[in-house]
Motif scaffolding. Structure first.
Motif, short mmCIF file in Angstrom:
data_model
loop_
_atom_site.label_atom_id
_atom_site.label_comp_id
_atom_site.label_asym_id
_atom_site.label_seq_id
_atom_site.Cartn_x
_atom_site.Cartn_y
_atom_site.Cartn_z
N PHE A 220 0.81 -1.22 0.00
CA PHE A 220 0.00 0.00 0.00
C PHE A 220 0.83 1.26 0.00
N SER A 221 2.05 1.18 0.56
CA SER A 221 2.83 2.41 0.64
C SER A 221 3.69 2.61 -0.59
N ASN B 251 10.71 5.69 -0.41
CA ASN B 251 11.51 5.61 0.81
C ASN B 251 10.73 4.99 1.96
N VAL B 252 9.42 5.33 2.03
CA VAL B 252 8.61 4.72 3.09
C VAL B 252 8.56 3.22 2.89
N ARG B 253 8.36 2.83 1.63
CA ARG B 253 8.26 1.41 1.33
C ARG B 253 9.55 0.69 1.71
N ASP B 254 10.69 1.26 1.30
CA ASP B 254 11.95 0.59 1.59
C ASP B 254 12.22 0.57 3.08
N ALA C 23 19.24 -4.86 -1.71
CA ALA C 23 18.26 -4.73 -2.79
C ALA C 23 17.97 -3.27 -3.08
N PHE C 24 17.95 -2.41 -2.04
CA PHE C 24 17.70 -1.00 -2.34
C PHE C 24 18.76 -0.46 -3.26
N GLY C 25 20.01 -0.75 -2.87
CA GLY C 25 21.10 -0.25 -3.70
C GLY C 25 21.00 -0.80 -5.11
N ASN D 121 8.53 -1.72 -11.07
CA ASN D 121 7.69 -2.65 -10.29
C ASN D 121 8.33 -3.05 -8.98
N GLN D 122 9.00 -2.08 -8.34
CA GLN D 122 9.68 -2.44 -7.11
C GLN D 122 8.72 -2.80 -6.00
N THR D 123 7.52 -2.21 -5.99
CA THR D 123 6.56 -2.53 -4.94
C THR D 123 6.16 -4.00 -5.01
#
Lengths: 495, 514
Positions: free
Chosen positions: B23-24, B30-33, B99-101, B110-112
């Motif tokens: 949802f985020s 940044n919130v999601r990560d 994974a963020f990097g 499609n990172q979410t």
């Protein structure tokens, strides 16, 4: 309340039967729809009450007009019958709200009242088949449901619907006629038409050629109606070209009730004859069931129209049910019965989802469904969930059915059959994944990926069925208990 | 907070975290990560507490629900499962950072969806680790297969789609045809599917049936990549490297070999296996897999493909240890789950860094790269030593115990197999490091690479993604801190495990004996 509970079994039939002509009087489309939906809702509540009563008190026997059997027509409902009634009523209660928008999309307005009238007649016929304890009454209701389904199918908006309906009419009438010929021979030899009465009379004459031929006729008669391989040829066209709501309803109910009729014939009417042993047909039935499973699944892989793909899948699923009946022990029979319920949920939900697809894009061809994952995510998700159930992934109803069927096969020591059940599931993976890939991995021809989802009025019934398909896959204790009781009382002989 | 609540939390946290991510994600990256990281850290905290409880002798058990009358979804914790759970949840934290990097550096779409499916996959891995009966294990096993499919086919290309078909085809094919059949057959024979020490089949089924059943189980667990059902692993390398690192070096493959060990010990019992000889032929299959896949690895120029075949080989170490039907062997197997996880994840992290920040996928293009990415290559070197099985890295202990088991059960040939395999490991891992540091760079332009996406040369804005250029400005530089930190941490892990192995062995004594 006592009046209600005494007559509940007959009410479930009479109500839709009497309500059907009123749809003809209520010419207006929305009125007819509202009337039909209300009636189906009440019938559903009645069916739940019936099931509860049977679970508590055992087999219910109801004499029509208070005439004693075996001369009067007697209704006899046990667990499996009550389950089938509930399946029909539940699917009808979900399909009719769904039908409003779907029928408006696919059928000209002046014919809507006909649809709802025939729907109610079909419901009455199917429930009648499930509650009756008289073999000829079974034929009557069989014809009522068949004739109304021929009309329903012919109303599809594709011109081929008429031909499909005609083909189904011819083959279906063949089936019904075979049944009535067989029944005639049985009547000639025993003088009775009441099912429990026949159960006591048939063992004496079981080895006469007349009865042997009669058995063959009645089995083939219903084999035609339930689309047992190779008697299935009417099914693909009929399901593909019928209106979506009609396909959803028929795919989920008509074949199940015919399977039920076959169970009734084999285990109740001929129960004390034990036809598998006496007539040696177990091998043939198992072979035909397996052939149906593999032929249906394989043919499904090559289809380009998704409705037709699902139709062939239904032929395979009927094979599973017949396999459960033919293996013959309590667990396999329980598997066959629970699969009647599970398949109704799966297929009903899947065909409803296809109706949503048709509503938006006007086609059910696979190539037109490219990119559906983005355009209609909810519908696509419903199709994926239904597909998982067809494959038999755990947490869906398909897994439960397969579990029991394989357990039943292994309990007899027939591990090749267990393997074949698994292999047929793998074929399901192929045809389900075909659809998934097109929906999620391909771009539509016009490149338009904008969101255009089906209306809620159609999505909610779809998700009710698909949701139930998941729910009863996670918690199958209720359905298992009912099916086990049903199987045990069937195998215990006819009482 | 009772142990049972902790178990429920352990299962629920990744699920809830995943839903929050879902949802985020569209709203704020940044919130999601941040949510992913917090979820993984809390999860490990819970799992660590559960490990303490199990270490002290507790065996929390919960029945989630009754699926069919007589069969429930049950979670029941014991040391073997906790090892797997601990490894998976700890490495999830590091993989999230990595994974963020990676995903941002690679400008992935499609990172979410990616992080959501990751969370579900971790939850299913924990479900497998905690499972109390075979039905529960099977259910979570299938959920793992399905939840990792979108991760494998993430890029959506035709190649990804084809790889997805191989992946799903082999994993679903083996699990439905062999594993499910074996499971139902076990239920028919034994009347239960509960995991019990010493197995549930003793005395319930004739020896021949036990042998066939065992074969069905082991081949049914396709995630263990036993030949000839190993092709899904190299096919899955089409996935983004964080997926390859966590799932196909840690979660998915470890779920496979963990299931092999669990089934061997708790459904069949090592004594039953020894008495019936049901596992002997499979030990030879495992040995063949070890050697054959090492040979294939030597021939692969694509780094991820080479690492994939190396993984297949290392997984068969675990299988071999279990097939030797001895307690020491099974203990060595479990140790190897830990050692290999740390070693392989490091190697994959390095491979990913090389792909994204040096744009190189083929080993022959990586000559001299070690001078530009010295830290990455050093970590690769250390992790390779662990895989090869040299002290002072952790990998030496697991190999030691498996070899000991081979000696104890008079199957000396497997010691030879292990030695030859170590030599082969040197042959396919060391050249990468040596050429990296000492090789002469190819004169070809820096754009010779195997990946086919276009890269954006605009520098990423996040400070943690700034490259360490060691004073030499240029296109190729050391990986950014967000990727480098996890690499260094897992490398240190390989070293620490050398000293920690005995503690793990002690933790496993209730299962495998002193």
């Amino acid at each position: 309340m006592t009046l209600l509970s005494q007559n509940i079994s007959v009410l479930a039939v009479i109500l839709p039967l009497m309500a059907a002509p009123i749809c003809v009087l209520l010419r207006h489309s929305s009125l007819a729809w509202a009337w039909a939906t209300a009636i189906s809702g009440i019938t559903f509540v009645l069916s739940i009450g019936l099931l509860q009563q049977i679970m508590e008190n055992g087999t219910l026997v109801y004499k029509m007009g208070d005439w004693d059997g075996p001369w009067g027509i007697v209704y006899r409902i046990d667990e499996v019958g009550a389950l089938v009634v509930m399946i029909v009523a539940a699917i009808a209660a979900v399909a009719l709200p769904y039908a409003k928008l779907s029928i408006e999309r696919e059928i000209p307005k002046e014919r809507h009242y006909l649809v709802y009238c025939m729907f109610l007649l079909c419901i009455a016929g199917l429930i009648g088949m499930a509650v009756t304890g008289d073999a000829f009454n079974l034929f009557v209701f069989l014809e009522v449901s068949s004739l109304s389904s021929y009309v329903l199918i012919s109303l599809g908006n594709d011109r081929r619907a008429l031909t499909a309906s005609l083909r189904y009419l011819i083959i279906g009438t063949l089936g019904a006629t075979f049944y009535v010929i067989g029944l005639g021979m049985i009547y000639m030899m025993t003088g009775s038409l009441n099912m429990t009465d026949l159960a006591t009379l048939l063992p004496e004459v079981q080895n006469t050629r007349t009865i042997q031929v009669a058995f063959a006729f009645v089995i083939i008669g219903f084999g035609l109606k339930l689309a047992l391989f190779p008697l299935h040829v009417w099914l693909p066209n009929a399901y593909t070209y019928a209106p979506s709501a009609v396909t959803a309803f028929l795919a989920a109910t008509a074949t199940k009730v015919s399977v039920y009729a076959m169970i009734r014939l084999i285990y109740t009417v001929f129960g004390d004859v034990d036809p598998f042993e006496t007539y040696g047909i177990r091998g043939v039935m198992i072979a035909l069931a397996l052939l149906g499973m593999f032929a249906g699944s394989t043919l499904a892989i090559y289809q380009t129209n998704v409705k037709r793909l699902l139709a062939y899948s239904s032929i395979a699923q009927v094979g599973y049910m017949v396999l459960g009946i033919s293996i013959g022990n309590a667990i396999a029979l329980e598997g066959g019965i629970i699969h009647m319920f599970n398949h109704a949920l799966m297929k009903g939900g899947l065909f409803m989802a296809m109706g949503c697809v048709f509503y938006i894009i006007g086609s059910t061809e696979l190539k037109d469904m490219a990119g559906m994952g983005k355009r209609m995510p909810l519908t696509a998700a419903a199709i994926v969930a239904g597909g998982f159930s067809l494959i038999g992934t755990p947490l869906t109803v398909g897994f439960i059915s397969k579990f029991y069927l394989v357990q039943g096969a292994l309990a007899e020591g027939w591990w090749p059959i267990a393997f074949m059940i698994m292999l047929a599931s793998l074929l399901a993976v192929i045809y389900v994944w075909k659809v998934v890939e097109v929906m999620y991995f391909q771009k539509p021809a016009d490149g338009d990926l904008s969101y255009n989802e089906a209306p809620l009025a159609m999505l909610i019934p779809t998700y009710v069925l698909i949701g139930a398909a998941v729910y009863f896959g996670i918690d199958a204790t209720l359905t298992s208990e009912i099916s086990l009781n049903a199987a045990q009382s069937l195998l215990g002989g006819s009482k | 907070m009772t142990a049972e609540t902790l178990v429920l939390l352990a299962m629920g946290i990744p699920l809830i975290g995943g839903v929050f991510v879902l949802f985020s994600g569209p709203a704020s990256e940044n919130v999601r990560d941040g949510l992913t990281v917090i979820t993984s850290i809390i999860l490990f905290g819970v799992v660590w507490q559960l490990i303490q409880i199990v270490d002290a002798g507790g065996r929390p058990t919960i029945t989630l629900l009754e699926m069919i009358p007589g069969l429930s979804l049950t979670l029941s914790l014991e040391p073997l499962g906790m090892i797997f759970a601990g490894v998976a949840s700890f490495l999830w934290i590091l993989t999230s950072f990595y994974a963020f990097g990676y995903m941002r550096g690679h400008h992935e779409t499609n990172q979410t969806r990616f992080f959501f499916c990751f969370a579900i996959a971790i939850m299913s891995a924990l479900g497998i680790a905690f499972s109390g009966n075979m039905l529960t294990l099977f259910v979570f096993y299938e959920v793992l297969t399905i939840s990792t499919f979108p991760l494998v086919t993430h890029s959506g290309t035709d190649e990804a789609r084809r790889a997805g078909r191989v992946y799903l085809g082999i994993l679903l094919g083996t699990s439905v045809t062999f594993l499910l059949t074996a499971m139902i057959w076990t239920y028919v024979e034994a009347g239960t599917l509960d995991f019990q020490k010493g197995g549930i089949l003793e005395g319930n089924a004739p020896a021949g049936v036990i042998a066939i059943l065992f074969g069905l189980y082991i081949y049914g667990i396709g995630k263990a990549a036993l030949m000839p059902f190993h092709r899904w692993l190299p096919a899955a390398m089409v996935a983004p490297t964080p997926v390859s690192a966590l799932l196909h070096a840690v979660a998915v493959v470890k779920a496979g070999v963990f299931s092999v060990v669990k089934v061997s010990v708790f459904i069949f019992g090592l004594d039953t296996l020894r008495d019936t000889g049901a596992s002997t032929w499979l030990a030879y299959v495992a040995a063949a897999t070890i050697l054959l896949s090492s040979l294939i690895a030597m021939r692969k120029d694509n780094l991820k493909a080479r690492l994939a075949y190396s993984t297949i080989s290392q997984l068969s170490y675990v299988v071999l240890g279990a097939m030797l039907a001895s307690n020491i062997g099974a203990m060595g197997s479990t140790l190897h789950i830990v050692m290999h996880a740390f070693g392989k994840i490091t190697l994959f992290f390095c491979a990913g860094a090389i792909i994204v920040f040096a744009h190189k996928t083929e080993i022959s293009d990586m000559r001299g790269l070690g001078r530009k990415m010295p830290i990455t290559f050093f970590c690769f070197f250390v992790a390779s030593l662990s895989i090869i099985g040299l002290p002072p890295l952790g990998g030496v202990w697991s190999k030691w115990y498996i070899a000991l088991a081979a000696a104890e059960t008079d199957q000396i040939i497997f010691i030879a197999v292990l030695m030859i395999s170590s030599l082969l490991n040197i042959a396919y891992l060391m050249p990468i490091v040596l050429y990296g540091y000492f090789g002469k760079e190819k004169p070809a332009d820096t754009h010779s690479h195997g990946d086919d996406h276009d890269h954006h040369h605009a520098p990423p804005s996040h400070p943690m993604l700034k490259h360490l250029t060691f004073g030499r400005p240029g296109i190729i530089a050391e990986a950014p801190v967000m990727c480098l930190a996890p690499i260094v941490l897992t490398t240190i892990g390989c070293f620490v495990l050398f000293f920690y192995a005995d503690r793990i062995r002690l933790f496993l004594t209730p299962v495998f004996g002193g």
